[in-house]
Design a protein around this motif. Structure first.
Motif, PDB file in Angstrom:
ATOM      1  N   GLY A  36     -59.793  58.282  79.950  1.00 52.53           N
ATOM      2  CA  GLY A  36     -58.736  57.294  80.156  1.00 52.53           C
ATOM      3  C   GLY A  36     -57.706  57.753  81.177  1.00 52.53           C
ATOM      4  N   CYS A  37     -57.265  59.020  81.061  1.00 54.23           N
ATOM      5  CA  CYS A  37     -56.254  59.541  81.988  1.00 54.23           C
ATOM      6  C   CYS A  37     -56.813  59.668  83.406  1.00 54.23           C
ATOM      7  CB  CYS A  37     -55.747  60.904  81.512  1.00 54.23           C
ATOM      8  SG  CYS A  37     -54.821  60.830  79.962  1.00 54.23           S
ATOM      9  N   THR A  38     -58.047  60.176  83.528  1.00 53.13           N
ATOM     10  CA  THR A  38     -58.632  60.362  84.862  1.00 53.13           C
ATOM     11  C   THR A  38     -58.828  59.038  85.569  1.00 53.13           C
ATOM     12  OG1 THR A  38     -59.794  62.319  84.017  1.00 53.13           O
ATOM     13  CG2 THR A  38     -60.535  61.425  86.107  1.00 53.13           C
ATOM     14  N   VAL A  39     -59.409  58.058  84.859  1.00 56.62           N
ATOM     15  CA  VAL A  39     -59.672  56.760  85.483  1.00 56.62           C
ATOM     16  C   VAL A  39     -58.360  56.020  85.773  1.00 56.62           C
ATOM     17  CG1 VAL A  39     -60.734  54.501  85.147  1.00 56.62           C
ATOM     18  CG2 VAL A  39     -61.955  56.560  84.454  1.00 56.62           C
ATOM     19  N   GLY A  40     -57.426  56.035  84.809  1.00 55.23           N
ATOM     20  CA  GLY A  40     -56.158  55.339  85.002  1.00 55.23           C
ATOM     21  C   GLY A  40     -55.386  55.876  86.201  1.00 55.23           C
ATOM     22  N   ALA A  41     -55.212  57.206  86.247  1.00 59.88           N
ATOM     23  CA  ALA A  41     -54.490  57.809  87.372  1.00 59.88           C
ATOM     24  C   ALA A  41     -55.298  57.696  88.659  1.00 59.88           C
ATOM     25  CB  ALA A  41     -54.201  59.284  87.064  1.00 59.88           C
ATOM     26  N   GLY A  42     -56.616  57.792  88.547  1.00 56.71           N
ATOM     27  CA  GLY A  42     -57.475  57.710  89.736  1.00 56.71           C
ATOM     28  C   GLY A  42     -57.395  56.356  90.414  1.00 56.71           C
ATOM     29  N   LEU A  43     -57.333  55.282  89.611  1.00 56.97           N
ATOM     30  CA  LEU A  43     -57.235  53.941  90.193  1.00 56.97           C
ATOM     31  C   LEU A  43     -55.950  53.797  90.995  1.00 56.97           C
ATOM     32  CD1 LEU A  43     -58.529  51.662  87.288  1.00 56.97           C
ATOM     33  CD2 LEU A  43     -59.714  52.305  89.381  1.00 56.97           C
ATOM     34  N   ILE A  44     -54.850  54.315  90.461  1.00 48.55           N
ATOM     35  CA  ILE A  44     -53.563  54.197  91.157  1.00 48.55           C
ATOM     36  C   ILE A  44     -53.551  55.018  92.449  1.00 48.55           C
ATOM     37  CG2 ILE A  44     -51.097  54.663  90.973  1.00 48.55           C
ATOM     38  CD1 ILE A  44     -51.381  54.203  87.939  1.00 48.55           C
ATOM     39  N   VAL A  45     -53.922  56.296  92.331  1.00 48.42           N
ATOM     40  CA  VAL A  45     -53.836  57.205  93.490  1.00 48.42           C
ATOM     41  C   VAL A  45     -54.810  56.800  94.589  1.00 48.42           C
ATOM     42  CG1 VAL A  45     -54.229  59.585  94.232  1.00 48.42           C
ATOM     43  CG2 VAL A  45     -52.973  59.132  92.121  1.00 48.42           C
ATOM     44  N   ASN A  46     -56.067  56.559  94.226  1.00 44.14           N
ATOM     45  CA  ASN A  46     -57.076  56.260  95.244  1.00 44.14           C
ATOM     46  C   ASN A  46     -56.848  54.902  95.897  1.00 44.14           C
ATOM     47  OD1 ASN A  46     -58.733  58.662  94.951  1.00 44.14           O
ATOM     48  ND2 ASN A  46     -59.278  57.857  92.940  1.00 44.14           N
ATOM     49  N   SER A  47     -56.394  53.913  95.102  1.00 43.11           N
ATOM     50  CA  SER A  47     -56.149  52.590  95.688  1.00 43.11           C
ATOM     51  C   SER A  47     -54.949  52.639  96.638  1.00 43.11           C
ATOM     52  CB  SER A  47     -55.919  51.550  94.590  1.00 43.11           C
ATOM     53  OG  SER A  47     -54.753  51.857  93.840  1.00 43.11           O
ATOM     54  N   MET A  48     -53.902  53.383  96.279  1.00 46.69           N
ATOM     55  CA  MET A  48     -52.742  53.513  97.171  1.00 46.69           C
ATOM     56  C   MET A  48     -53.129  54.228  98.465  1.00 46.69           C
ATOM     57  SD  MET A  48     -49.654  54.395  94.487  1.00 46.69           S
ATOM     58  CE  MET A  48     -48.384  54.340  95.731  1.00 46.69           C
ATOM     59  N   ALA A  49     -53.938  55.271  98.347  1.00 42.55           N
ATOM     60  CA  ALA A  49     -54.373  55.987  99.558  1.00 42.55           C
ATOM     61  C   ALA A  49     -55.241  55.083 100.440  1.00 42.55           C
ATOM     62  CB  ALA A  49     -55.148  57.240  99.156  1.00 42.55           C
ATOM     63  N   GLY A  50     -56.144  54.323  99.817  1.00 49.00           N
ATOM     64  CA  GLY A  50     -56.991  53.403 100.581  1.00 49.00           C
ATOM     65  C   GLY A  50     -56.177  52.317 101.261  1.00 49.00           C
ATOM     66  N   PHE A  51     -55.139  51.829 100.574  1.00 50.28           N
ATOM     67  CA  PHE A  51     -54.291  50.782 101.153  1.00 50.28           C
ATOM     68  C   PHE A  51     -53.504  51.322 102.357  1.00 50.28           C
ATOM     69  CE2 PHE A  51     -50.205  48.550 101.385  1.00 50.28           C
ATOM     70  CZ  PHE A  51     -50.647  47.244 101.553  1.00 50.28           C
ATOM     71  N   VAL A  52     -52.964  52.525 102.220  1.00 51.49           N
ATOM     72  CA  VAL A  52     -52.203  53.122 103.328  1.00 51.49           C
ATOM     73  C   VAL A  52     -53.101  53.340 104.543  1.00 51.49           C
ATOM     74  CG1 VAL A  52     -51.007  55.222 104.061  1.00 51.49           C
ATOM     75  CG2 VAL A  52     -50.463  54.187 101.858  1.00 51.49           C
ATOM     76  N   LEU A  53     -54.345  53.797 104.303  1.00 54.81           N
ATOM     77  CA  LEU A  53     -55.262  54.012 105.426  1.00 54.81           C
ATOM     78  C   LEU A  53     -55.657  52.697 106.088  1.00 54.81           C
ATOM     79  CD1 LEU A  53     -57.608  56.805 103.989  1.00 54.81           C
ATOM     80  CD2 LEU A  53     -55.921  57.005 105.818  1.00 54.81           C
ATOM     81  N   ALA A  54     -55.679  51.611 105.311  1.00 58.83           N
ATOM     82  CA  ALA A  54     -56.098  50.319 105.868  1.00 58.83           C
ATOM     83  C   ALA A  54     -54.945  49.580 106.544  1.00 58.83           C
ATOM     84  CB  ALA A  54     -56.702  49.455 104.762  1.00 58.83           C
ATOM     85  N   TRP A  55     -53.736  49.617 105.938  1.00 57.07           N
ATOM     86  CA  TRP A  55     -52.640  48.786 106.430  1.00 57.07           C
ATOM     87  C   TRP A  55     -51.346  49.547 106.676  1.00 57.07           C
ATOM     88  CZ3 TRP A  55     -54.051  44.199 108.043  1.00 57.07           C
ATOM     89  CH2 TRP A  55     -55.171  43.597 107.475  1.00 57.07           C
ATOM     90  N   GLY A  56     -51.309  50.815 106.414  1.00 55.69           N
ATOM     91  CA  GLY A  56     -50.075  51.582 106.586  1.00 55.69           C
ATOM     92  C   GLY A  56     -49.751  51.828 108.050  1.00 55.69           C
TER      93      GLY A  56
END
Length: 297
Positions: A101-121
């Motif tokens: 639960g902790c790995t997936v929950g934190a992973g979704l937040i961190v990886n999605s934010m990093a992917g968003f910054v690389l795409a639109w930052g």
């Protein structure tokens, strides 16, 4: 067209229909054989978990008796579900659920934010960072696992839940998956929100993240499977049973003096249930994500 040609065409059409029917029959037979090969080990596992004699389970392996139980019992499940006692297998199950639960929950937040910054930052050198992320993905985890063990040991993180969660939250693969999904969304969507005065974080949280359900489902399932099946890493960074996951606990049934096949089978069945539930919960978005990727590819 002459009268002689009409029977010839009818015969040709019948042969084609017959050939198509035979081809479908062969395809159906191949699918059934493949399904049987895939399902039979799972069925044998379930049947073995309902037998209370570990020596009989071992004797039945390799024969059709492995797929049949005359007196099914749930005693193996009762033994391995305890939260305390000699086995305390239920505790290992809770440990794995917490880590998952902790790995997936934190992973979704961190990886999605990093992917968003690389795409639109607006970060300078995004292309270089993206190339670095892809390069990190091709490096085998096993090649960096020993330096990582030394690092967490010197940081005093060994034998804790954190050491099984923190190193696996950020992943090059999942960052790249989110980057691909966000980059395919319309540019006008980002520009309209920006003109309304929305900050980059608000655009990510209120607009792009709700649209990324297929990507979230795909990453949740892949990340969940990866976390759930971790075996080598927990062995290296845990010394006691305090924070050890279920995959390590199953290995305790295979001792040097004896092998408890009955308990190991029941524990394996219990181990499958959470990850199967995770897949069923996100199945619809998971399948649509892969179908969409295939069509775009």
């Amino acid at each position: 067209m002459s009268d002689l040609a009409i029977p010839t065409l009818q015969t040709k059409a019948q042969r084609e229909r017959s050939a198509i029917g035979s081809l479908r029959l062969v395809q159906t037979a191949c699918v059934l054989v493949i399904a049987l090969v895939i399902v039979s080990p799972l069925f044998m596992l379930l049947i073995a978990s309902l037998k209370d004699d570990r020596f009989q389970i071992l004797a039945d392996m390799g024969s059709f008796r492995a797929f049949w139980v005359s007196n099914p019992t749930l005693s193996n499940f009762a033994e391995v579900s305890n939260l305390s006692g000699e086995l305390a297998f239920g505790r290992y199950l809770l440990n794995s659920l917490f880590i998952l639960g902790c790995t997936v929950g934190a992973g979704l937040i961190v990886n999605s934010m990093a992917g968003f910054v690389l795409a639109w930052g607006t970060l300078r050198g995004r292309a270089l960072v993206l190339s670095l992320v892809i390069a990190l993905y091709v490096i085998p985890q096993e090649s960096i696992i020993m330096p990582l063990v030394i690092m967490v040991s010197r940081a005093g993180m060994t034998d804790t839940f954190a050491v099984q969660i923190v190193p696996w939250i950020a992943s090059p693969l999942y960052i790249f998956l989110f980057y691909q999904f966000f980059a395919q969304l319309p540019k006008e969507l980002f520009e309209a929100a920006e003109m309304d005065g929305a900050s980059v974080f608000r655009i990510y949280r209120s607009i792009f993240l709700p649209l990324s359900l297929p990507a979230l489902a795909t990453v949740s399932i892949l990340m969940g499977i990866e976390s759930w099946n971790q075996y080598l890493w927990p062995i290296l960074v845990t010394q006691t049973d305090y924070a050890r996951p279920i995959a390590v606990a199953i290995a305790t049934f295979f001792g040097q003096d004896s092998i408890y096949w009955d308990r190991a089978m029941a524990a394996s069945v219990l181990m499958m249930i959470p990850i199967l539930a995770l897949y069923l919960a996100f199945q619809r978005w998971f399948v649509s994500s892969f179908v969409g990727s295939a069509m775009k590819g």
